[in-house]
Scaffold this motif. Structure first.
Motif, mmCIF file in Angstrom:
data_model
loop_
_atom_site.group_PDB
_atom_site.id
_atom_site.type_symbol
_atom_site.label_atom_id
_atom_site.label_comp_id
_atom_site.label_asym_id
_atom_site.label_seq_id
_atom_site.Cartn_x
_atom_site.Cartn_y
_atom_site.Cartn_z
ATOM 1 N N UNK A 210 0.814 -1.211 0.000
ATOM 2 C CA UNK A 210 0.000 0.000 0.000
ATOM 3 C C UNK A 210 0.850 1.266 0.000
ATOM 4 N N UNK A 211 2.090 1.185 0.444
ATOM 5 C CA UNK A 211 2.935 2.383 0.437
ATOM 6 C C UNK A 211 3.304 2.763 -1.002
ATOM 7 N N UNK A 212 3.374 1.803 -1.901
ATOM 8 C CA UNK A 212 3.601 2.105 -3.315
ATOM 9 C C UNK A 212 2.409 2.885 -3.853
ATOM 10 N N UNK A 213 1.212 2.388 -3.594
ATOM 11 C CA UNK A 213 -0.009 3.058 -4.046
ATOM 12 C C UNK A 213 -0.094 4.453 -3.435
ATOM 13 N N UNK B 260 4.572 11.584 -10.127
ATOM 14 C CA UNK B 260 4.043 10.395 -10.798
ATOM 15 C C UNK B 260 4.037 10.651 -12.302
ATOM 16 N N UNK B 261 4.618 9.728 -13.059
ATOM 17 C CA UNK B 261 4.696 9.854 -14.515
ATOM 18 C C UNK B 261 3.400 9.367 -15.163
ATOM 19 N N UNK C 156 -0.905 5.166 -15.106
ATOM 20 C CA UNK C 156 -1.524 3.971 -15.678
ATOM 21 C C UNK C 156 -1.452 2.800 -14.701
ATOM 22 N N UNK C 157 -0.269 2.574 -14.133
ATOM 23 C CA UNK C 157 -0.100 1.489 -13.152
ATOM 24 C C UNK C 157 -0.944 1.766 -11.919
ATOM 25 N N UNK D 5 -7.763 -0.173 -8.866
ATOM 26 C CA UNK D 5 -8.856 -1.074 -9.227
ATOM 27 C C UNK D 5 -8.724 -2.398 -8.493
ATOM 28 N N UNK D 6 -7.505 -2.939 -8.478
ATOM 29 C CA UNK D 6 -7.289 -4.209 -7.792
ATOM 30 C C UNK D 6 -7.489 -4.069 -6.288
#
Length: 113
Positions: A18-21, A82-83, A88-89, A95-96
């Motif tokens: 979750x830290x990535x998100x 954020x690029x 996109x990622x 969503x996931x």
């Protein structure tokens, strides 16, 4: 009774993804590492600097973040954003994450599929 160490380990595992998100969401607005640490912590994502800075480098190497140095202040700072690929990622991850939340809610509430 479960030991604090076991609980801490599982909480760390839960937060790892979750830290990535959270970082990709937060860096929709450009920021530098230390400010990101503070912002994530303020929103319930306490992250150690020794975890965040390698994560930022990895996300940048993957093309999910862009960076630039701001040398206008007394101390140069590297700002991340954020690029397009990161957006996109992030969309797929969000969503996931929503799907996982729905599935967990169903399990908790005992709903059959």
């Amino acid at each position: 009774m479960v030991s604090d160490e076991i609980l801490r380990t599982h909480l760390q595992e839960l937060r790892r993804g979750t830290v990535v998100v959270a970082s990709l969401v937060a860096l929709r607005r450009p920021d530098y590492g230390y400010a990101l640490l503070q912002r994530l912590s303020d929103h319930g994502f306490p992250v150690d600097a020794n975890t965040l800075y390698p994560l930022l480098r990895r996300l940048e190497e993957q093309g999910l973040l862009t960076s630039e140095w701001n040398t206008e202040e007394s101390r140069p700072r590297k700002f991340y954003r954020t690029s397009e690929a990161g957006e996109s990622v992030l969309g797929r991850l969000l969503t996931d994450l929503a799907t996982v939340q729905t599935s967990l809610t169903g399990l908790i509430e005992g709903a059959d599929r």
